[in-house]
Design a protein around this motif. Structure first.
Motif, short mmCIF file in Angstrom:
data_model
loop_
_atom_site.label_atom_id
_atom_site.label_comp_id
_atom_site.label_asym_id
_atom_site.label_seq_id
_atom_site.Cartn_x
_atom_site.Cartn_y
_atom_site.Cartn_z
N ARG A 22 0.84 -1.20 0.00
CA ARG A 22 0.00 0.00 0.00
C ARG A 22 0.87 1.25 0.00
O ARG A 22 0.63 2.20 -0.76
CB ARG A 22 -0.91 0.04 1.23
N ARG A 23 1.88 1.24 0.87
CA ARG A 23 2.73 2.42 0.98
C ARG A 23 3.52 2.65 -0.30
O ARG A 23 3.67 3.77 -0.77
CB ARG A 23 3.68 2.28 2.18
N GLU A 24 4.05 1.56 -0.88
CA GLU A 24 4.82 1.70 -2.12
C GLU A 24 3.95 2.27 -3.23
O GLU A 24 4.39 3.11 -4.02
CB GLU A 24 5.39 0.34 -2.53
N LEU A 25 2.70 1.83 -3.30
CA LEU A 25 1.76 2.35 -4.31
C LEU A 25 1.53 3.85 -4.12
O LEU A 25 1.57 4.63 -5.08
CB LEU A 25 0.43 1.60 -4.22
N LYS A 26 1.32 4.27 -2.88
CA LYS A 26 1.04 5.68 -2.62
C LYS A 26 2.25 6.55 -2.92
O LYS A 26 2.12 7.64 -3.48
CB LYS A 26 0.57 5.85 -1.18
N VAL A 27 3.43 6.07 -2.56
CA VAL A 27 4.65 6.83 -2.82
C VAL A 27 4.89 6.95 -4.32
O VAL A 27 5.15 8.04 -4.84
CB VAL A 27 5.86 6.16 -2.14
N ARG A 28 4.76 5.84 -5.05
CA ARG A 28 5.01 5.87 -6.49
C ARG A 28 3.98 6.73 -7.23
O ARG A 28 4.34 7.47 -8.16
CB ARG A 28 5.00 4.43 -7.05
N ALA A 29 2.72 6.62 -6.82
CA ALA A 29 1.69 7.45 -7.45
C ALA A 29 1.99 8.93 -7.24
O ALA A 29 1.83 9.75 -8.16
CB ALA A 29 0.32 7.09 -6.88
#
Length: 385
Positions: A22-29
């Motif tokens: 979840r965190r990786e998705l939010k950071v990359r987005a």
């Protein structure tokens, strides 16, 4: 409906995902200036076209919600059934595929000016400066930025809403540091880590103090502070290299305190024009426009008197509800017509923020996938890009 768009072409989906994914998705987005729901949509569409599967460990996953185009949800479930995997695994694989195909951009050159400084200000009270500054700080931290959130309003609503007590009047505080009433350093000891959500370990609060009501009067008469406008900057300078962003919730005032905040967010030598600046929360009604005129005059006076450049990063039209009729819709159009500074986001009037305040929990921890939370992420992306 409360927002000036029709979300009926999308449907909400909920899955269980591991926190790291979840965190990786939010950071990359955030890095790629992409809405989370669009990233997941692209991932699902790509996953449906590929035959290979990248197994993702979803053990201990927690709730994740987003919106997919109508019909895509059912197609995904059918594909998962055909491939003999759970729906949670299908969503996780889709997100992993999008992340792998959209690598993080190269890191930006090291800043030479310390943290980027974003202040939230408007002379008018009740426009939601506190809720917007807090939500945006949470979104910045959620995206991997070390973020300091400062309660610079003597009323201390931000501190209270996050469930922390105000600093006692006889204790060291930001105001005392600004006035030279305490020894240099030590301000870091007052910082409080904000727990919860995917922003944990990246967000800290500098609470308000009960003596902050006296700051304007003391600044006016202080012999220690020679240039009043620099007081906030000098106090915060020791903290700047520990953070990527410093976010300031300003008082509803045109006094010396606000002068110090405006000066603090000026464009420094060697800094991009839009790296730091002021965000102005407003409502869709005429009194917000009148208050903004006064704030703009104050900014202009400081610009001319001190020879500095202050960037107005944009407006946030807060607590918008089109059901209020012509007054709301026509006022929104007027804000949008200004063009520069732009409207960064429109935050709908919903219960989620009020509930978060009531239970003294950060919005992005209490309702991380609500419309208001997504609006905060939009603002964070636009000011951090």
């Amino acid at each position: 409906m409360t927002a000036p768009y029709d979300p009926s072409d999308r449907e909400k989906v909920v899955a269980k995902l591991p926190s790291e994914l979840r965190r990786e998705l939010k950071v990359r987005a955030a890095e790629l200036d992409t809405d989370i729901q669009d990233a997941v949509t692209l991932g699902v569409e790509a996953w449906r076209k590929t035959k290979s599967q990248i197994a993702v460990d979803t053990t201990g996953g927690s709730s994740f919600a987003t919106y997919l185009p109508a019909g895509l949800y059912d197609k995904l479930k059918k594909d998962c059934k055909a491939r003999g995997i759970t729906y949670n695994q299908g969503i996780a694989q889709s997100i992993r595929l999008w992340l792998d195909r959209h690598p993080s951009p190269r890191p930006k050159p090291q800043r030479v000016t310390g943290a980027r400084r974003i202040i939230f200000g408007n002379q008018k009270g009740g426009v939601g400066k506190t809720s917007v500054s807090a939500g945006v700080a949470q979104a910045l931290a959620e995206s991997g930025h070390r973020t300091l959130l400062i309660d610079f309003d003597p009323q201390g609503h931000l501190t209270k809403q996050l469930g922390h007590p105000l600093i006692e009047i006889d204790s060291p505080s930001l105001a005392k540091h600004m006035l030279g009433e305490v020894k240099a350093g030590g301000l870091a000891d007052l910082l409080v880590p904000i727990k919860g959500g995917d922003f944990e370990d990246h967000l800290w609060l500098l609470p308000a103090c009960k003596d902050a009501f006296l700051l304007d009067a003391k600044l006016a008469t202080s012999r220690v502070v020679r240039i009043k406008e620099t007081a906030l900057e000098k106090a915060l300078e020791p903290l700047e290299h520990d953070f990527d962003f410093i976010v300031v919730d300003c008082p509803p005032s045109l006094g010396y305190s606000m002068d110090t905040a405006i000066y603090y967010c000026r464009t420094r030598d060697g800094e991009d024009n839009d790296a730091s600046g002021i965000v102005v929360p407003v409502l869709s009604e005429d009194s917000s426009a009148d208050a903004y005129d006064m704030l703009e005059d104050q900014i202009q006076d400081l610009t001319e008197d001190l020879g500095v450049e202050i960037t107005q990063l944009g407006f946030v039209v807060n607590m918008y509800d089109s059901r209020k009729g012509y007054v709301a819709t026509s006022s929104l159009e007027e804000w949008q017509k200004i063009g520069e500074p732009p409207v960064l986001a429109i935050v709908p009037e919903l219960k989620d923020q009020r509930e978060a305040v009531r239970v003294k929990t950060p919005l992005l921890a209490h309702a991380p996938y609500c419309e208001q939370a997504e609006a905060m992420r939009t603002i964070a992306r636009r000011i951090s890009g």
